[in-house]
Design a protein around this motif. Structure first.
Motif, short mmCIF file in Angstrom:
data_model
loop_
_atom_site.label_atom_id
_atom_site.label_comp_id
_atom_site.label_asym_id
_atom_site.label_seq_id
_atom_site.Cartn_x
_atom_site.Cartn_y
_atom_site.Cartn_z
N TRP A 65 67.57 -48.84 14.03
CA TRP A 65 66.58 -48.38 15.01
C TRP A 65 65.57 -47.47 14.34
N CYS A 66 64.36 -47.40 14.88
CA CYS A 66 63.38 -46.45 14.35
C CYS A 66 63.60 -45.10 15.04
N VAL A 67 63.14 -44.04 14.40
CA VAL A 67 63.33 -42.68 14.92
C VAL A 67 62.73 -42.55 16.32
N ARG A 68 61.56 -43.14 16.54
CA ARG A 68 60.89 -43.03 17.85
C ARG A 68 61.76 -43.62 18.97
N CYS A 69 62.32 -44.81 18.73
CA CYS A 69 63.16 -45.43 19.76
C CYS A 69 64.47 -44.68 19.97
N VAL A 70 65.02 -44.12 18.89
CA VAL A 70 66.24 -43.33 19.03
C VAL A 70 66.00 -42.16 19.98
N LYS A 71 64.83 -41.54 19.87
CA LYS A 71 64.51 -40.39 20.72
C LYS A 71 64.08 -40.80 22.12
N THR A 72 63.20 -41.81 22.24
CA THR A 72 62.59 -42.12 23.54
C THR A 72 63.33 -43.18 24.35
N CYS A 73 64.08 -44.05 23.70
CA CYS A 73 64.72 -45.15 24.42
C CYS A 73 66.24 -45.08 24.43
N LEU A 74 66.82 -44.55 23.37
CA LEU A 74 68.27 -44.65 23.20
C LEU A 74 69.02 -43.34 23.41
N GLY A 75 68.30 -42.23 23.48
CA GLY A 75 68.96 -40.95 23.69
C GLY A 75 69.90 -40.54 22.56
N GLY A 76 69.64 -41.04 21.33
CA GLY A 76 70.43 -40.64 20.17
C GLY A 76 71.76 -41.36 20.01
N THR A 77 72.02 -42.34 20.87
CA THR A 77 73.30 -43.06 20.82
C THR A 77 73.06 -44.56 20.69
N CYS A 78 73.87 -45.23 19.89
CA CYS A 78 73.74 -46.68 19.73
C CYS A 78 74.18 -47.36 21.03
N PRO A 79 73.33 -48.20 21.62
CA PRO A 79 73.70 -48.87 22.87
C PRO A 79 74.76 -49.96 22.65
N ASN A 80 74.97 -50.37 21.41
CA ASN A 80 75.95 -51.43 21.13
C ASN A 80 77.37 -50.89 21.00
N CYS A 81 77.53 -49.79 20.27
CA CYS A 81 78.88 -49.28 20.00
C CYS A 81 79.14 -47.91 20.60
N GLY A 82 78.08 -47.23 21.07
CA GLY A 82 78.25 -45.90 21.64
C GLY A 82 78.32 -44.79 20.60
N GLY A 83 78.18 -45.16 19.32
CA GLY A 83 78.25 -44.18 18.24
C GLY A 83 76.95 -43.43 18.04
#
Length: 114
Positions: A65-83
Motif C-alpha cells: 500500500w502507499c502511505v497516503r492510502c494507509v492513512k486515508t483509506c486503511l486506518g493503518g491496518t491491512c484489510p486482508n490480514c488485520g496486521g
C-alpha cells in the motif's frame, strides 16, 4: 535496555542469517532465494511504487500500500490480514539485477477513498 548482538551472533541468537555486506565468505548470506516481492503498486489506488520508493508500506504477507492510502483509506491496518503496516525496505540497486521486483499488480476495488 535491549542488548545489541554482533552480526555474527544473529544467526545463533535468532535462527536468521544476517546479511554481511562486504564480508569475505564463500556463500553470500543474503542469497537464500527468499526475498520480498517488492510489488509494483498500491493495492488500493494502483499508484506506482517502484523498488526504490520510500512511500510503500507492507504487512507480514507483503500486501502493498502507499502511505497516503494507509492513512486515508486503511486506518493503518491491512484489510486482508488485520496486521499493522510497516515501511517496505528498499532493495539496494545492485541487488535488483539478481533479485528483480515483481511486475504483478494487485488492485482491490472498493477500498480507495479519494
Amino acid at each position: 535496555m535491549p542488548r545489541t548482538l554482533p552480526a555474527d551472533d544473529l544467526l545463533s541468537a535468532t535462527g536468521v542469517a544476517a546479511c554481511s555486506r562486504g564480508a569475505a565468505s564463500t556463500r553470500d548470506r543474503c542469497d537464500t532465494g527468499e526475498v520480498l516481492d517488492l510489488r509494483p503498486s498500491c493495492e488500493c489506488c494502483d499508484r506506482d511504487l517502484p523498488p526504490e520508493s520510500t512511500e510503500a508500506m507492507i504487512c507480514t504477507f507483503e500486501c502493498t500500500w502507499c502511505v497516503r492510502c494507509v492513512k486515508t483509506c486503511l486506518g493503518g491496518t491491512c484489510p486482508n490480514c488485520g496486521g499493522d503496516l510497516q515501511p517496505r525496505p528498499v532493495r539496494p540497486a545492485d541487488r535488483l539485477a539478481d533479485h528483480p521486483a515483481s511486475t504483478r499488480r494487485v488492485v482491490q476495488t472498493g477500498l480507495h477513498r479519494a
